[in-house]
Motif scaffolding. Structure first.
Motif, mmCIF file in Angstrom:
data_model
loop_
_atom_site.group_PDB
_atom_site.id
_atom_site.type_symbol
_atom_site.label_atom_id
_atom_site.label_comp_id
_atom_site.label_asym_id
_atom_site.label_seq_id
_atom_site.Cartn_x
_atom_site.Cartn_y
_atom_site.Cartn_z
ATOM 1 N N THR A 9 0.832 -1.207 0.000
ATOM 2 C CA THR A 9 0.000 0.000 0.000
ATOM 3 C C THR A 9 0.865 1.256 0.000
ATOM 4 O OG1 THR A 9 -1.745 -1.168 1.207
ATOM 5 C CG2 THR A 9 -1.809 1.241 1.239
ATOM 6 N N GLU A 10 1.965 1.220 0.761
ATOM 7 C CA GLU A 10 2.870 2.368 0.801
ATOM 8 C C GLU A 10 3.501 2.613 -0.555
ATOM 9 O OE1 GLU A 10 7.048 3.663 3.002
ATOM 10 O OE2 GLU A 10 5.690 2.250 3.987
ATOM 11 N N ASN A 11 3.915 1.519 -1.241
ATOM 12 C CA ASN A 11 4.481 1.665 -2.584
ATOM 13 C C ASN A 11 3.479 2.299 -3.539
ATOM 14 O OD1 ASN A 11 6.162 -1.554 -2.301
ATOM 15 N ND2 ASN A 11 6.909 0.493 -1.792
ATOM 16 N N VAL A 12 2.229 1.850 -3.464
ATOM 17 C CA VAL A 12 1.202 2.358 -4.376
ATOM 18 C C VAL A 12 0.924 3.829 -4.110
ATOM 19 C CG1 VAL A 12 -1.213 2.146 -5.073
ATOM 20 C CG2 VAL A 12 0.146 0.084 -4.659
ATOM 21 N N SER A 13 0.798 4.221 -2.847
ATOM 22 C CA SER A 13 0.485 5.620 -2.524
ATOM 23 C C SER A 13 1.610 6.544 -2.941
ATOM 24 C CB SER A 13 0.211 5.759 -1.024
ATOM 25 O OG SER A 13 1.345 5.402 -0.259
ATOM 26 N N VAL A 14 2.850 6.142 -2.699
ATOM 27 C CA VAL A 14 3.997 6.963 -3.116
ATOM 28 C C VAL A 14 4.066 7.048 -4.640
ATOM 29 C CG1 VAL A 14 6.516 7.095 -3.121
ATOM 30 C CG2 VAL A 14 5.310 6.512 -1.016
ATOM 31 N N SER A 15 3.787 5.949 -5.320
ATOM 32 C CA SER A 15 3.838 5.943 -6.785
ATOM 33 C C SER A 15 2.765 6.843 -7.389
ATOM 34 C CB SER A 15 3.676 4.509 -7.313
ATOM 35 O OG SER A 15 4.745 3.689 -6.871
ATOM 36 N N ILE A 16 1.569 6.841 -6.812
ATOM 37 C CA ILE A 16 0.507 7.727 -7.309
ATOM 38 C C ILE A 16 0.935 9.193 -7.184
ATOM 39 C CG2 ILE A 16 -1.841 8.548 -6.858
ATOM 40 C CD1 ILE A 16 -2.587 5.696 -6.095
ATOM 41 N N GLN A 17 1.522 9.528 -6.045
ATOM 42 C CA GLN A 17 2.014 10.892 -5.840
ATOM 43 C C GLN A 17 3.064 11.259 -6.887
ATOM 44 O OE1 GLN A 17 1.186 13.406 -4.151
ATOM 45 N NE2 GLN A 17 2.845 14.394 -2.999
ATOM 46 N N ASN A 18 3.973 10.344 -7.183
ATOM 47 C CA ASN A 18 5.033 10.621 -8.158
ATOM 48 C C ASN A 18 4.491 10.728 -9.578
ATOM 49 O OD1 ASN A 18 7.305 10.742 -6.408
ATOM 50 N ND2 ASN A 18 7.282 8.522 -6.223
ATOM 51 N N VAL A 19 3.495 9.911 -9.911
ATOM 52 C CA VAL A 19 2.878 10.005 -11.244
ATOM 53 C C VAL A 19 2.235 11.377 -11.431
ATOM 54 C CG1 VAL A 19 0.997 9.147 -12.680
ATOM 55 C CG2 VAL A 19 2.533 7.538 -11.557
ATOM 56 N N LEU A 20 1.493 11.829 -10.435
ATOM 57 C CA LEU A 20 0.848 13.139 -10.524
ATOM 58 C C LEU A 20 1.878 14.258 -10.663
ATOM 59 C CD1 LEU A 20 -1.955 12.697 -7.821
ATOM 60 C CD2 LEU A 20 -2.215 12.664 -10.310
ATOM 61 N N ILE A 21 2.985 14.150 -9.940
ATOM 62 C CA ILE A 21 4.037 15.170 -10.039
ATOM 63 C C ILE A 21 4.633 15.205 -11.438
ATOM 64 C CG2 ILE A 21 6.353 15.769 -9.227
ATOM 65 C CD1 ILE A 21 5.504 14.915 -6.450
ATOM 66 N N CYS A 22 4.828 14.041 -12.046
ATOM 67 C CA CYS A 22 5.360 14.003 -13.421
ATOM 68 C C CYS A 22 4.451 14.762 -14.379
ATOM 69 C CB CYS A 22 5.514 12.550 -13.871
ATOM 70 S SG CYS A 22 6.851 11.640 -13.060
ATOM 71 N N PHE A 23 3.144 14.574 -14.255
ATOM 72 C CA PHE A 23 2.207 15.293 -15.115
ATOM 73 C C PHE A 23 2.235 16.791 -14.818
ATOM 74 C CE2 PHE A 23 -0.505 11.185 -15.155
ATOM 75 C CZ PHE A 23 0.316 10.658 -16.144
ATOM 76 N N GLU A 24 2.254 17.137 -13.543
ATOM 77 C CA GLU A 24 2.179 18.545 -13.146
ATOM 78 C C GLU A 24 3.439 19.318 -13.513
ATOM 79 O OE1 GLU A 24 -0.628 17.325 -9.348
ATOM 80 O OE2 GLU A 24 1.478 17.894 -9.070
ATOM 81 N N MET A 25 4.582 18.651 -13.556
ATOM 82 C CA MET A 25 5.824 19.358 -13.890
ATOM 83 C C MET A 25 5.825 19.847 -15.337
ATOM 84 S SD MET A 25 7.615 19.872 -11.293
ATOM 85 C CE MET A 25 6.048 20.035 -10.439
ATOM 86 N N PHE A 26 5.122 19.144 -16.201
ATOM 87 C CA PHE A 26 5.015 19.640 -17.579
ATOM 88 C C PHE A 26 4.229 20.951 -17.602
ATOM 89 C CE2 PHE A 26 2.463 19.620 -21.582
ATOM 90 C CZ PHE A 26 3.509 19.997 -22.425
ATOM 91 N N LEU A 27 3.138 21.017 -16.828
ATOM 92 C CA LEU A 27 2.367 22.255 -16.748
ATOM 93 C C LEU A 27 3.187 23.359 -16.064
ATOM 94 C CD1 LEU A 27 -1.101 20.779 -15.679
ATOM 95 C CD2 LEU A 27 -0.309 21.367 -17.987
ATOM 96 N N ALA A 28 3.947 22.980 -15.025
ATOM 97 C CA ALA A 28 4.778 23.962 -14.336
ATOM 98 C C ALA A 28 5.857 24.519 -15.264
ATOM 99 C CB ALA A 28 5.417 23.332 -13.103
ATOM 100 N N ALA A 29 6.424 23.658 -16.109
ATOM 101 C CA ALA A 29 7.445 24.120 -17.056
ATOM 102 C C ALA A 29 6.866 25.142 -18.037
ATOM 103 C CB ALA A 29 8.032 22.932 -17.812
ATOM 104 N N LEU A 30 5.641 24.891 -18.495
ATOM 105 C CA LEU A 30 4.990 25.847 -19.392
ATOM 106 C C LEU A 30 4.725 27.165 -18.667
ATOM 107 C CD1 LEU A 30 2.412 23.528 -21.205
ATOM 108 C CD2 LEU A 30 4.627 24.317 -22.057
ATOM 109 N N ALA A 31 4.289 27.096 -17.413
ATOM 110 C CA ALA A 31 4.034 28.317 -16.642
ATOM 111 C C ALA A 31 5.318 29.092 -16.406
ATOM 112 C CB ALA A 31 3.360 27.959 -15.310
ATOM 113 N N HIS A 32 6.431 28.404 -16.216
ATOM 114 C CA HIS A 32 7.712 29.073 -15.987
ATOM 115 C C HIS A 32 8.167 29.882 -17.194
ATOM 116 C CE1 HIS A 32 9.240 26.420 -12.412
ATOM 117 N NE2 HIS A 32 8.177 27.155 -12.123
#
Length: 367
Positions: free
Chosen positions: A271-294
């Motif tokens: 469960t810990e692996n899954v929760s951490v992985s979900i957080q990391n997947v979301l960050i990967c998607f959000e960093m593309f949007l953050a790069a565009l905002a930068h």
């Protein structure tokens, strides 16, 4: 049938279910990698344009340090999906740099006010103090205005703002190392808000620390709003705040879903692996949007000089130069750290010292 993983009893999976889970994980890892790669390209292009228009090092080395946040977040999060058992170490790198970025943003606002057209390497804090003295005092935002007296805008206020951000730079790595120690002892239980586990207490300390640092950033902006307006600080602040905001509330939401047993183990993943992985997947998607905002918030175009080549190209040593943060740390801390920082601008004197200097010069002239 059930099989035991440590203290947790997890359902066994057939070989076909295991293959389906691994196929899904591979697909998620690939898609997250695509978004991380796109974020890396956008950020590297933005940094390259700053390099080719590197005319104000005192400002741009801080901006480029902030821009590095996206590649560091994206790469560390993507690698954490592949190396699940080492995710806590990769996340520590990301979290420590997050604290450094908050300090860089304060240093950038100070540099915007204190930079000079004659000297592009150093910040003259005397100019910052003159801007602060115009404001004379600043009231705390609601509801803290009912609890605390207004702050006087002077040298001590600037020191308090530096201390408020630098405490996060110190506490975030300290809590990350403590998290590694607790994980090694088997009492961290990341993602679970339990009174008998360390994750809850580390989360409280981290959230209080980051809230305090952001609070002092807001206070400094409120006291220098007019002087900072030409530099559009609000979009820059929102870019940094949004990354912190989403990463924090995502972790809270994921912890709640784990508590409700909506997020649970999958195949060989706990469960810990899954929760951490979900957080990391979301960050990967959000960093593309953050790069565009930068590209908008930290644009290189404000540093373009028509037909003029950059005086020099910044090396990694220049971009990741920590002499400024060490100098500010030494200013507010009784513990002095070694640093080769030697500013060209004379240290700022207090109001009484400047008055004494003027009186001495006047006396010398009369004599």
């Amino acid at each position: 049938q059930r099989r035991v993983h440590g203290d947790c009893r997890c359902p066994s999976f057939s070989s076909s279910s295991a293959v389906a889970v691994m196929g899904l994980l591979l697909w998620v890892w690939t898609v997250a990698g695509v978004f991380s790669f796109l974020a890396l390209i956008v950020s590297c292009h933005q940094m390259y344009r700053h390099v080719t228009n590197y005319h104000r090092p005192v400002l741009q080395r801080k901006i480029m340090g902030i821009l590095w946040m996206v590649p560091i977040y994206a790469i560390s999060s993507w690698l954490s999906l592949r190396f699940v058992n080492e995710a806590i170490y990769l996340d520590m790198i990301r979290d420590c740099y997050e604290a450094y970025v908050i300090y860089l943003f304060l240093a950038l606002m100070v540099a915007y006010i204190g930079h000079s057209d004659q000297d592009h390497e150093y910040t003259n804090e005397d100019k910052v103090l003159k801007v602060l003295e115009i404001k004379t005092s600043i009231a705390h935002p609601w509801p803290f205005s009912y609890c605390f007296r207004p702050l006087r805008c002077d040298r001590s206020f600037l020191r308090a703002c530096k201390a408020g951000t630098l405490q996060f730079v110190v506490l975030k790595p300290a809590t990350a190392l403590m998290g590694i120690f607790l994980e090694w002892r088997g009492v961290l239980d990341e993602g679970h808000m339990r009174w008998d586990r360390g994750y809850l207490y580390l989360s409280i300390v981290r959230n209080f620390s980051v809230t305090l640092s952001m609070y002092f950033l807001v206070l400094f902006y409120m006291s220098t709003k007019e002087a900072l307006t030409p530099y559009k600080p609000v979009p820059k602040f929102l870019c940094i705040k949004s990354v912190l905001f989403f990463s924090f509330w995502q972790s809270v939401a994921i912890a709640i879903l784990v508590k409700l047993d909506i997020i649970h183990e999958a195949g060989a993943y706990t469960t810990e692996n899954v929760s951490v992985s979900i957080q990391n997947v979301l960050i990967c998607f959000e960093m593309f949007l953050a790069a565009l905002a930068h590209t908008y918030a930290f644009s290189y175009k404000e540093f373009e000089v028509g037909g003029m080549q950059a005086k020099r190209r910044p090396l990694l040593r220049d971009v990741f130069d920590v002499s400024d943060v060490l100098a500010d740390f030494n200013e507010i801390s009784p513990v002095v750290l070694p640093t080769g920082f030697q500013p060209k601008v004379v240290a700022v004197k207090s109001r009484d010292e400047r008055a004494t200097k003027r009186q001495t010069e006047e006396y010398t002239r009369l004599v």
